[in-house]
Design a protein around this motif. Structure first.
Motif, PDB file in Angstrom:
ATOM      1  N   MET A 151      -1.677   3.826   5.948  1.00 26.84           N
ATOM      2  CA  MET A 151      -0.229   2.727   5.817  1.00 26.84           C
ATOM      3  C   MET A 151      -1.397   2.004   5.052  1.00 26.84           C
ATOM      4  N   ARG A 152      -1.961   2.238   4.786  1.00 25.81           N
ATOM      5  CA  ARG A 152      -3.256   1.333   3.472  1.00 25.81           C
ATOM      6  C   ARG A 152      -2.140   1.096   2.867  1.00 25.81           C
TER       7      ARG A 152
ATOM      8  N   TRP B 196       4.508  -8.447   1.136  1.00 24.99           N
ATOM      9  CA  TRP B 196       5.904  -8.662  -0.114  1.00 24.99           C
ATOM     10  C   TRP B 196       6.726  -7.013  -0.217  1.00 24.99           C
ATOM     11  N   GLU B 197       6.324  -6.233  -0.285  1.00 25.50           N
ATOM     12  CA  GLU B 197       6.806  -4.330  -0.155  1.00 25.50           C
ATOM     13  C   GLU B 197       8.020  -5.087   1.112  1.00 25.50           C
TER      14      GLU B 197
END
Length: 79
Positions: A1-2, A15-16
């Motif tokens: 998930m990085r 922020w995503e």
């Protein structure tokens, strides 16, 4: 998930999620209002403006070029 947060600074790892919420508001949320009214135009302009100011203020991108590119794209979307 990085891959979701690797372009953001450590302070703005979330922020995503903010961007996804903005997209949901601009597509689904405003679709409920109806695209013919003045309310749609006003709310979409306010949502885009609030996001652009928040993005410019918090500077979530770790790369300066990516940050300036996103600010430029946000400005184009508002016009």
């Amino acid at each position: 998930m990085r891959f979701v947060y690797e372009n953001y600074t450590k302070d703005c790892w979330y922020w995503e999620i903010v961007e996804i919420c903005r997209k949901i508001v601009l597509t689904s949320g405003l679709a409920l209002i109806g695209p013919e009214g003045r309310t749609y135009l006003g709310l979409s302009a306010m949502a885009s403006g609030i996001y652009a100011v928040a993005h410019a203020h918090s500077k979530p991108m770790s790369d300066y070029f990516e940050h300036m590119l996103q600010v430029f794209i946000d400005h184009i979307e508002q016009d």
